[in-house]
Write a protein that holds these residues in place. Structure first.
Motif, short mmCIF file in Angstrom:
data_model
loop_
_atom_site.label_atom_id
_atom_site.label_comp_id
_atom_site.label_asym_id
_atom_site.label_seq_id
_atom_site.Cartn_x
_atom_site.Cartn_y
_atom_site.Cartn_z
N TRP A 33 -49.98 -1.56 -42.70
CA TRP A 33 -48.86 -0.55 -42.47
C TRP A 33 -49.38 0.80 -42.44
CZ3 TRP A 33 -48.55 3.12 -46.26
CH2 TRP A 33 -49.32 2.98 -47.41
N PHE A 34 -50.74 0.85 -42.65
CA PHE A 34 -51.23 2.34 -42.65
C PHE A 34 -52.41 2.35 -41.82
CE2 PHE A 34 -53.27 5.74 -45.06
CZ PHE A 34 -52.23 6.70 -45.29
N GLY A 35 -52.13 2.87 -40.56
CA GLY A 35 -53.31 2.69 -39.52
C GLY A 35 -53.79 1.39 -38.93
N GLN A 36 -54.91 1.19 -38.46
CA GLN A 36 -55.33 -0.41 -38.19
C GLN A 36 -56.62 -0.96 -39.17
OE1 GLN A 36 -54.65 2.43 -35.53
NE2 GLN A 36 -52.43 1.48 -35.66
N ARG A 37 -57.18 -0.25 -39.61
CA ARG A 37 -58.41 -0.39 -40.41
C ARG A 37 -58.56 0.36 -41.60
NH1 ARG A 37 -59.25 -0.40 -35.45
NH2 ARG A 37 -60.81 1.77 -35.39
N THR A 38 -58.90 -0.37 -42.61
CA THR A 38 -59.09 0.29 -44.01
C THR A 38 -60.18 -0.17 -44.79
OG1 THR A 38 -56.76 0.60 -44.17
CG2 THR A 38 -57.99 0.85 -46.39
N SER A 39 -61.23 0.75 -45.12
CA SER A 39 -62.09 0.39 -46.08
C SER A 39 -61.80 1.06 -47.58
CB SER A 39 -63.45 0.69 -45.72
OG SER A 39 -63.60 2.02 -45.49
N LEU A 40 -61.98 0.44 -48.43
CA LEU A 40 -61.82 1.04 -49.80
C LEU A 40 -62.58 0.45 -51.01
CD1 LEU A 40 -59.80 2.76 -51.78
CD2 LEU A 40 -58.24 0.71 -51.50
N ASP A 41 -63.31 1.35 -51.74
CA ASP A 41 -64.01 0.91 -53.00
C ASP A 41 -63.03 1.28 -54.05
OD1 ASP A 41 -65.53 0.81 -55.05
OD2 ASP A 41 -66.92 2.07 -54.38
N LEU A 42 -62.22 0.24 -54.40
CA LEU A 42 -61.21 0.42 -55.36
C LEU A 42 -61.87 0.93 -56.92
CD1 LEU A 42 -58.11 0.58 -55.55
CD2 LEU A 42 -58.16 -1.75 -56.29
N SER A 43 -62.47 2.06 -57.14
CA SER A 43 -62.91 2.57 -58.29
C SER A 43 -62.74 4.08 -58.24
CB SER A 43 -64.20 1.96 -58.62
OG SER A 43 -65.21 2.48 -57.75
N VAL A 44 -62.68 4.67 -59.34
CA VAL A 44 -62.57 6.19 -59.23
C VAL A 44 -64.04 6.46 -58.82
CG1 VAL A 44 -62.34 8.34 -60.81
CG2 VAL A 44 -60.80 6.43 -61.09
N GLY A 45 -63.86 7.48 -57.81
CA GLY A 45 -65.15 8.09 -57.26
C GLY A 45 -65.56 7.35 -55.87
N GLY A 46 -64.72 6.10 -55.79
CA GLY A 46 -64.88 4.81 -54.80
C GLY A 46 -64.83 5.84 -53.43
N GLU A 47 -65.32 5.29 -52.28
CA GLU A 47 -65.05 5.98 -50.92
C GLU A 47 -64.00 4.94 -50.14
OE1 GLU A 47 -68.81 6.65 -48.84
OE2 GLU A 47 -69.43 8.35 -50.24
N ARG A 59 -61.27 10.26 -44.06
CA ARG A 59 -62.22 9.89 -45.18
C ARG A 59 -61.39 10.53 -46.62
NH1 ARG A 59 -67.55 11.59 -42.93
NH2 ARG A 59 -67.58 10.35 -40.68
N ALA A 60 -61.66 9.44 -47.51
CA ALA A 60 -60.97 9.62 -48.79
C ALA A 60 -62.07 9.36 -49.93
CB ALA A 60 -59.89 9.15 -49.01
N VAL A 61 -61.84 9.92 -51.15
CA VAL A 61 -62.48 9.29 -52.51
C VAL A 61 -61.36 9.14 -53.37
CG1 VAL A 61 -63.98 10.13 -54.23
CG2 VAL A 61 -64.40 10.89 -51.77
N VAL A 62 -61.50 8.00 -53.99
CA VAL A 62 -60.61 7.77 -55.05
C VAL A 62 -60.62 8.72 -56.46
CG1 VAL A 62 -59.69 5.94 -56.73
CG2 VAL A 62 -60.45 5.22 -54.50
N THR A 63 -59.28 9.23 -56.75
CA THR A 63 -59.61 10.11 -57.72
C THR A 63 -58.68 9.50 -59.08
OG1 THR A 63 -57.45 11.12 -57.01
CG2 THR A 63 -59.45 12.15 -56.27
N GLU A 64 -57.95 8.56 -58.98
CA GLU A 64 -57.06 7.98 -59.94
C GLU A 64 -56.77 6.48 -59.71
OE1 GLU A 64 -52.85 8.65 -62.36
OE2 GLU A 64 -53.37 9.72 -60.55
N LEU A 65 -56.91 5.71 -60.89
CA LEU A 65 -56.72 4.27 -60.76
C LEU A 65 -56.13 3.71 -62.03
CD1 LEU A 65 -56.87 1.82 -58.89
CD2 LEU A 65 -59.14 1.47 -60.04
N ASP A 66 -54.67 3.53 -62.06
CA ASP A 66 -54.08 3.02 -63.34
C ASP A 66 -53.11 2.07 -62.84
OD1 ASP A 66 -52.73 2.83 -65.59
OD2 ASP A 66 -51.68 4.80 -65.46
N GLU A 67 -53.64 0.78 -62.66
CA GLU A 67 -53.04 -0.35 -62.42
C GLU A 67 -51.83 -0.67 -63.30
OE1 GLU A 67 -53.64 -4.92 -60.58
OE2 GLU A 67 -55.46 -3.76 -61.04
#
Length: 148
Positions: A33-47, A59-67
């Protein structure tokens, strides 16, 4: 927070919170649903990298993760740039239970901190207002076709 420097959009999705959480944090699902390709290191500080064939890669950096309540990242306003203060905004997804399924709110802030003149800051915000409108509509459509 000045409304002209932020974006807020809330949608109600007829899906359980676990399905909405997966759709915003699982790279394979994000790419539906969001663009065509995604890579994600699902941890705070992950790219992370969100790629649209017609626009390039944000490009992004994860800042918050509260599942399963909140997920946030800082992403570069410029395509193919690393997100740093002055060229990036903060995006925060919050999820809550709703009688019809899940309420998802996206807030993007920091347009007023971009190292650009005010007109360019407003232009960046307006582009993302349109972007979040389209992308969240795609998310709702995607989730309405997915069973948890």
């Amino acid at each position: 927070m000045d409304a002209s420097s932020s974006i807020t959009r809330t949608v109600v999705v007829n899906a359980p919170r676990s399905a909405v959480w997966a759709a915003i944090t699982d790279p394979d699902k994000i790419s539906q649903w969001f663009g065509q390709r995604t890579s994600l290191d699902l941890s705070v500080g992950g790219e992370a990298a969100f790629t649209w064939d017609e626009h390039g890669t944000a490009r992004a950096v994860v800042t918050e993760l509260d599942e399963p309540n909140a997920f946030g990242f800082r992403w570069a306003a410029d395509i193919d740039a690393d997100p740093v203060i002055g060229n990036s905004t903060l995006v925060r997804f919050t999820l809550s239970e709703h009688a019809a399924g899940t309420e998802l709110t996206v807030v993007e802030t920091g347009f007023d901190t971009l190292d650009r003149d005010v007109a360019d800051q407003k232009q960046a915000r307006e582009a993302n207002v349109q972007g979040w409108h389209a992308e969240l509509d795609e998310l709702v459509a995607y989730l309405h076709g997915v069973k948890a």
